[in-house]
Design an enzyme around this catalytic site. Structure first.
Site, PDB file in Angstrom:
ATOM      1  N   ASP A 176     -29.707 -23.259  14.424  1.00  0.00           N
ATOM      2  CA  ASP A 176     -29.642 -22.200  15.133  1.00  0.00           C
ATOM      3  C   ASP A 176     -29.358 -20.806  14.523  1.00  0.00           C
ATOM      4  O   ASP A 176     -28.620 -20.283  14.883  1.00  0.00           O
ATOM      5  CB  ASP A 176     -28.671 -22.306  16.006  1.00  0.00           C
ATOM      6  CG  ASP A 176     -28.691 -21.545  17.364  1.00  0.00           C
ATOM      7  OD1 ASP A 176     -29.837 -20.875  17.653  1.00  0.00           O
ATOM      8  OD2 ASP A 176     -27.536 -21.405  18.096  1.00  0.00           O
ATOM      9  N   ASP A 210     -21.000 -21.679   9.034  1.00  0.00           N
ATOM     10  CA  ASP A 210     -21.279 -20.223   9.390  1.00  0.00           C
ATOM     11  C   ASP A 210     -20.977 -19.199   8.347  1.00  0.00           C
ATOM     12  O   ASP A 210     -20.230 -19.304   7.501  1.00  0.00           O
ATOM     13  CB  ASP A 210     -21.096 -19.811  10.902  1.00  0.00           C
ATOM     14  CG  ASP A 210     -21.821 -18.495  11.262  1.00  0.00           C
ATOM     15  OD1 ASP A 210     -22.812 -19.007  12.121  1.00  0.00           O
ATOM     16  OD2 ASP A 210     -21.531 -17.418  10.975  1.00  0.00           O
ATOM     17  N   CYS A 265     -34.486 -18.098  18.773  1.00  0.00           N
ATOM     18  CA  CYS A 265     -34.254 -17.144  19.578  1.00  0.00           C
ATOM     19  C   CYS A 265     -34.572 -15.882  19.835  1.00  0.00           C
ATOM     20  O   CYS A 265     -34.167 -14.826  19.951  1.00  0.00           O
ATOM     21  CB  CYS A 265     -32.614 -16.978  19.677  1.00  0.00           C
ATOM     22  SG  CYS A 265     -31.982 -16.142  18.077  1.00  0.00           S
TER      23      CYS A 265
HETATM   24  N1  SAH Z   1     -25.030 -21.912  17.421  1.00  0.00           N
HETATM   25  C1  SAH Z   1     -24.370 -20.958  17.745  1.00  0.00           C
HETATM   26  C2  SAH Z   1     -25.042 -19.661  17.761  1.00  0.00           C
HETATM   27  C3  SAH Z   1     -25.587 -19.294  16.483  1.00  0.00           C
HETATM   28  S1  SAH Z   1     -25.966 -17.506  16.285  1.00  0.00           S
HETATM   29  C4  SAH Z   1     -23.697 -21.234  19.132  1.00  0.00           C
HETATM   30  O1  SAH Z   1     -24.161 -21.793  19.668  1.00  0.00           O
HETATM   31  O2  SAH Z   1     -22.643 -20.353  19.425  1.00  0.00           O
HETATM   32  C5  SAH Z   1     -26.567 -17.378  14.651  1.00  0.00           C
HETATM   33  C6  SAH Z   1     -25.385 -17.339  13.672  1.00  0.00           C
HETATM   34  O3  SAH Z   1     -26.038 -17.467  12.547  1.00  0.00           O
HETATM   35  C7  SAH Z   1     -24.362 -16.362  13.551  1.00  0.00           C
HETATM   36  O4  SAH Z   1     -23.080 -16.931  13.873  1.00  0.00           O
HETATM   37  C8  SAH Z   1     -24.399 -15.733  12.119  1.00  0.00           C
HETATM   38  O5  SAH Z   1     -22.964 -15.464  11.750  1.00  0.00           O
HETATM   39  C9  SAH Z   1     -25.001 -16.858  11.322  1.00  0.00           C
HETATM   40  N2  SAH Z   1     -25.570 -16.589  10.171  1.00  0.00           N
HETATM   41  C10 SAH Z   1     -26.569 -15.830   9.977  1.00  0.00           C
HETATM   42  N3  SAH Z   1     -27.045 -15.912   8.769  1.00  0.00           N
HETATM   43  C11 SAH Z   1     -26.483 -16.731   8.251  1.00  0.00           C
HETATM   44  C12 SAH Z   1     -26.494 -17.471   6.770  1.00  0.00           C
HETATM   45  N4  SAH Z   1     -27.249 -16.992   5.928  1.00  0.00           N
HETATM   46  N5  SAH Z   1     -26.110 -18.564   6.778  1.00  0.00           N
HETATM   47  C13 SAH Z   1     -25.038 -18.900   7.807  1.00  0.00           C
HETATM   48  N6  SAH Z   1     -24.798 -18.570   8.986  1.00  0.00           N
HETATM   49  C14 SAH Z   1     -25.508 -17.369   9.104  1.00  0.00           C
END
Ligand code: SAH
Length: 386
Positions: free
Chosen positions: A289, A244, A329
Site C-alpha cells: 500500500d 513502514d 491511491c
Molecule cells: N496501509 C496503511 C496506509 C499506507 S500510506 C494503512 O492502511 O493505514 C503509505 C505509507 O507508506 C505511509 O505510512 C508512509 O510512511 C509509508 N512509506 C512511504 N515511503 C516508504 C518507504 N520507502 N518504505 C516504507 N514505507 C514508506
C-alpha cells in the site's frame, strides 16, 4: 460582490454535471481577485454557478454551487448536514470517519475528519482559506467537536500560494487518540501523523482482509503506517510482519500491538530495501500500500515503476496459493493500469495470478460520477496460482 468568470464554449457542460475544477485554458475571461468568490457564466451569458478564484492555481476556478446564490455560514452548515446525512446510511461500526470530503461533498478545498470527539480539518485552496470565517463556525455548530486541529501542512498548499499550517484551532486534540472500528481500538497519531492522522479510507479493505485472513497465516504488511492490517491479522491468530519508514506511525503501531498484548515484528525500514534484504517469508499474504507518488499525470510512470518493483520483489516471498493485495491511491493509476503493472511484474517472474477481489476507498470518501478524480483508491486482491 462576486468576481466574474466566463468559461469557453462547451466547458460549462462538465461543470453542470458536477465536475468542480476549471483549468486555466478553459477560461475565456476572469475579473476577480485571487481567493474571491466568482460567478461563473458560459459564453451565452447563462450562470453556471458560484466558485472560488485563484489565478495561481492549476485550477483557477473551483466550483462550490450550481446555483446563483450567496455563500454564507448557513450554506456551509447545509452542506455539512447533507454530508452527514449521506454517511449515516453508509458508515457503521466506527466512531471515526471523513465527515466532509472536499469536492466530493461539494465543498472544494476543505476536508474534515472526525476521530471520536476530535476533529481535524485541512484547507487545500486559497478560496476556502478566505471563507474560513463562514465555514469554521458552521463546523463548530454542526459537529460540536470537543477539539479541532488544523492539519493544512501538505506540500500542495504552495501551489495555491499558501504556507503549510498545523495548528490547534479549538480545545486540545491529544497527540494520539484511540479510535474505534469494528470493536477494536486503533491509535491515530493526529498531531504528527501523515495527512490528517489516519487512513480512514482503507476501512473497507481492512474489514474484508480481517474476515479472510486465517489463524497461523504469515502476513507481510508493507507500507503499514500504524499497522492496522497487521494488527487485525494478529488478532485473528495470524503471524504478521509490519514495515513502514515513518517513525510516528511505527510508534503508534507498537502501541496498538501492546494494547492487545501481541508481539510481532514492527519494523522501521524502507520497504524497498526490506524486500531486497530478505523479508522473513514465505508469506500467505503480502499487502502493498505505497504512497500516491503520482498526484499528477506527469508522475504516472514513477508510480507504475514503483509498483512493478514492489510486486516483482514480493513474488518470490509469496507462497503459491497465497494472496497479494496491491493498492494504488491516486486517480492517476486506474484499476486497469494497476492490474497491467502487476501482470507485467508477474510475467517477468514466470508467476500466474487470479484477481479475486477489488476493494475501493470506503464510502465516507464519496465518488461522484461527474468527478472521476474523486475515485482515487483501488486495491487489487491477487491469488498466486500454481
Ligand atoms: N496501509 C496503511 C496506509 C499506507 S500510506 C494503512 O492502511 O493505514 C503509505 C505509507 O507508506 C505511509 O505510512 C508512509 O510512511 C509509508 N512509506 C512511504 N515511503 C516508504 C518507504 N520507502 N518504505 C516504507 N514505507 C514508506
Amino acid at each position: 460582490m462576486f468576481g466574474a468568470v466566463t468559461v469557453k464554449k462547451g466547458r460549462e457542460k462538465k461543470l453542470r454535471n458536477g465536475y468542480p475544477w476549471v483549468q486555466r485554458g478553459e477560461l475565456a475571461s476572469a475579473e476577480a481577485e485571487d481567493g474571491a468568490l466568482v460567478r461563473v457564466s458560459d459564453m451565452d451569458g447563462a450562470v453556471v454557478g458560484i466558485g472560488t478564484y485563484n489565478s495561481l492555481s492549476r485550477f483557477p476556478v473551483r466550483m462550490l454551487s450550481l446555483n446563483d446564490e450567496e455563500i454564507t455560514q448557513e450554506w456551509f452548515a447545509n452542506r455539512f448536514n447533507a454530508a452527514s446525512a449521506v454517511r449515516e446510511r453508509l458508515i457503521n461500526g466506527t466512531n471515526s470517519w471523513r465527515v466532509v470530503s472536499a469536492e466530493a461533498d461539494g465543498v472544494s478545498g476543505l476536508i474534515i475528519d472526525k476521530f471520536g470527539p476530535h476533529y481535524v480539518f485541512q484547507v487545500r485552496s486559497l478560496g476556502m482559506e478566505k471563507l474560513r470565517s463562514l465555514w469554521f463556525p458552521a463546523l463548530m455548530d454542526v459537529f460540536s467537536p470537543e477539539s479541532v486541529m488544523e492539519r493544512s501542512d501538505m506540500a500542495g498548499r504552495k501551489e495555491e500560494g499558501l504556507e503549510p499550517v498545523a495548528k490547534m484551532r479549538h480545545g486540545n486534540v491529544p497527540v494520539t487518540t484511540e479510535i474505534e472500528e469494528d470493536g477494536f481500538a486503533y491509535t491515530a497519531p493526529i498531531l504528527d501523523g501523515l495527512k490528517t492522522g489516519f487512513y480512514l479510507d482503507q476501512r473497507e479493505t481492512r474489514r474484508q482482509f480481517a474476515e479472510r485472513v486465517q489463524p497461523g497465516e504469515k502476513v507481510l504488511d508493507l507500507f503499514c503506517y500504524t499497522g492496522t492490517f497487521a494488527l487485525r491479522a494478529a488478532l485473528k491468530g495470524a503471524e504478521p510482519v509490519a514495515v513502514d519508514i515513518f517513525k510516528p506511525a511505527i510508534i503508534a503501531a507498537r502501541m496498538d500491538a501492546e494494547r492487545y498484548k501481541l508481539n510481532y515484528p514492527i519494523v522501521e525500514a524502507n520497504a524497498f530495501e526490506f524486500m531486497e534484504e530478505g523479508p522473513l517469508g514465505p508469506y500467505d499474504w503480502i499487502l502493498i500500500d505505497p504512497p500516491a507518488i503520482a498526484k499528477t499525470a506527469d508522475k504516472r510512470d514513477s508510480l507504475k515503476w514503483a509498483i512493478w518493483k514492489l510486486v516483482h520483489g514480493a513474488i518470490p516471498h509469496l507462497k503459491v496459493g497465497g494472496r497479494m493485495i496491491v493498492c494504488a491511491c491516486t486517480y492517476q493509476m486506474g484499476l486497469n493500469n494497476l492490474l497491467e503493472t502487476c501482470r507485467l511484474a508477474a510475467s517477468d517472474r514466470n508467476a500466474r495470478f487470479t484477481l479475486e477481489n477489488v476493494t475501493y476507498q470506503d464510502l465516507d470518501h464519496p465518488m461522484p460520477l461527474g468527478f472521476p478524480e474523486a475515485a482515487y483508491l483501488k486495491c487489487a486482491w491477487l491469488r498466486r496460482d500454481a
